[in-house]
Motif scaffolding. Structure first.
Motif, PDB file in Angstrom:
ATOM      1  N   TYR A 201       0.979  -1.032  -0.022  1.00 21.12           N
ATOM      2  CA  TYR A 201       0.289   0.003   0.209  1.00 21.12           C
ATOM      3  C   TYR A 201       0.846   1.172   0.023  1.00 21.12           C
ATOM      4  CZ  TYR A 201      -3.735  -3.201   1.064  1.00 21.12           C
ATOM      5  OH  TYR A 201      -4.683  -4.322   1.008  1.00 21.12           O
ATOM      6  N   ASP A 262      -4.480   2.966   3.733  1.00 23.67           N
ATOM      7  CA  ASP A 262      -4.943   2.489   2.408  1.00 23.67           C
ATOM      8  C   ASP A 262      -5.431   1.016   2.566  1.00 23.67           C
ATOM      9  OD1 ASP A 262      -4.231   4.702   1.498  1.00 23.67           O
ATOM     10  OD2 ASP A 262      -2.193   3.973   0.254  1.00 23.67           O
ATOM     11  N   GLU A 263      -5.196   0.262   3.475  1.00 22.47           N
ATOM     12  CA  GLU A 263      -5.828  -1.068   3.486  1.00 22.47           C
ATOM     13  C   GLU A 263      -7.012  -1.057   4.307  1.00 22.47           C
ATOM     14  OE1 GLU A 263      -4.017  -3.611   7.216  1.00 22.47           O
ATOM     15  OE2 GLU A 263      -2.290  -2.323   6.139  1.00 22.47           O
ATOM     16  N   ALA A 266      -9.183   0.168   1.343  1.00 28.55           N
ATOM     17  CA  ALA A 266      -9.334  -1.106   0.316  1.00 28.55           C
ATOM     18  C   ALA A 266     -10.598  -2.040   0.923  1.00 28.55           C
ATOM     19  CB  ALA A 266      -8.030  -1.732  -0.007  1.00 28.55           C
ATOM     20  N   GLU A 269     -13.819  -0.554   0.596  1.00 28.40           N
ATOM     21  CA  GLU A 269     -14.396  -0.762  -1.054  1.00 28.40           C
ATOM     22  C   GLU A 269     -14.722  -2.293  -1.084  1.00 28.40           C
ATOM     23  OE1 GLU A 269     -14.742   1.770  -2.983  1.00 28.40           O
ATOM     24  OE2 GLU A 269     -13.917   3.645  -1.846  1.00 28.40           O
TER      25      GLU A 269
END
Length: 317
Positions: A201, A262-263, A266, A269
């Motif tokens: 990431y 970012d994880e 993610a 999402e």
């Protein structure tokens, strides 16, 4: 030592610099174990406040081990059936319950007029990932199976997790679905760990020395799995799961200046792609463990927002 190398919000005190700590050093691990024992002893003497009381109970895990938990509840409603938050605390899977987690549990119990169950699950320094995950799943079952005696409305249960506790909260929702347990009404994942392949990431490359450094994250996963995965790696790191259907609605709260940002995004999402209602709320200028700056206006706004999110979930809105 304060770390001022990143553009933290002016409303926050800069966090401590943990980037020089060698989490793979045996002396460091021994020191963490010693600190963890101290945290465990201190947790028993936490003084609840603002009309809330703390009870200490225990439940049986999968291997018949007795696992302690802390139950926060309004003093004037001990016999009233109330909603419940199951709070899986952070600490890199390495530390037991700490005062800040109890302070948060106290706050949520007060503001939402609910019960908050805070399990002191076993930790990776001395136990397996299976022990940790099954302790969390057993807490979940215990709340639903004993809802009547605990005066909990089993139709109003949320799971909440911060940092490594975010992985445990998310993983527990997957286990609950796969094992046919009753579905929680919602899940709140605060700067959550979600992926044991975090080096891929961009946020890890941007902020390797932030409040939760990349070196600590690598050591966390090594310790979590060094005794084996027991076929449970995907529950521990839920980004690895293939099926995201039939999970509870979610609130995902990454902090902008955090290797886990970012994880967390993610993961949110992936939930969205499976049709799960999700709010992803990236907190600008904030960092991992922001609640440690409790009096900051940013932190106070954040706490109010989390409470409102939980209130809407509990009202099924």
């Amino acid at each position: 030592m304060a770390d001022n190398k990143y553009p933290y919000s002016a409303e926050l005190k800069a966090p401590a610099d943990n980037s020089k700590v060698d989490y793979d050093d045996s002396k460091t691990i021994a020191g963490m174990a010693k600190i963890g024992k101290m945290f465990g002893k201190m947790a028993k003497f936490y003084h609840a406040k603002n009309g809330i009381q703390m009870k200490i109970g225990s439940y049986k895990s999968y291997d018949n081990a007795d696992i302690p938990f802390y139950l926060f509840e309004p003093k004037n409603s001990v016999n009233e059936t109330l909603p419940c938050i199951i709070y899986y605390h952070g600490g890199g899977f390495m530390f037991p319950v700490q005062k800040m987690m109890q302070k948060l549990a106290n706050y949520y119990a007060e503001k939402l007029h609910c019960r908050v169950a805070l399990p002191d699950y076993r930790i990776s320094l001395t136990n397996t990932c299976q022990d940790i995950l099954e302790d969390c799943a057993s807490m979940y079952q215990y709340i639903f199976n004993h809802a009547e005696e605990l005066h909990i409305n089993s139709d109003q249960v949320l799971v909440y997790g911060d940092s490594a506790g975010g992985a445990l909260a998310a993983g527990t929702t997957h286990m609950a679905r796969d094992r046919g347990y009753k579905k929680a009404l919602g899940q709140l994942l605060v700067y959550p760990v979600t992926d044991n392949h975090s080096e891929r990431y961009q946020s890890v490359k941007e902020y390797p020395d932030a409040a939760w450094p990349a070196s600590a994250n690598r050591s966390m996963w090594r310790l979590m799995f060094e005794k084996g995965t027991f076929g449970m790696e995907n529950y521990a790191a839920p980004m690895n799961m293939e099926d995201f259907s039939e999970l509870p609605q979610a609130y995902v709260e990454p902090q902008e200046i955090d290797i886990l940002r970012d994880e967390a995004i993610a993961y949110g999402e992936k939930l969205k792609a499976a049709g799960i209602p999700v709010e992803i709320n990236v907190i600008k200028g904030s960092y991992h463990g922001v609640e440690n700056d409790w009096k900051s206006p940013l932190t106070q706004r954040l706490l109010v927002h989390r409470v409102e999110v939980m209130r809407k979930m509990l009202q099924n809105k």
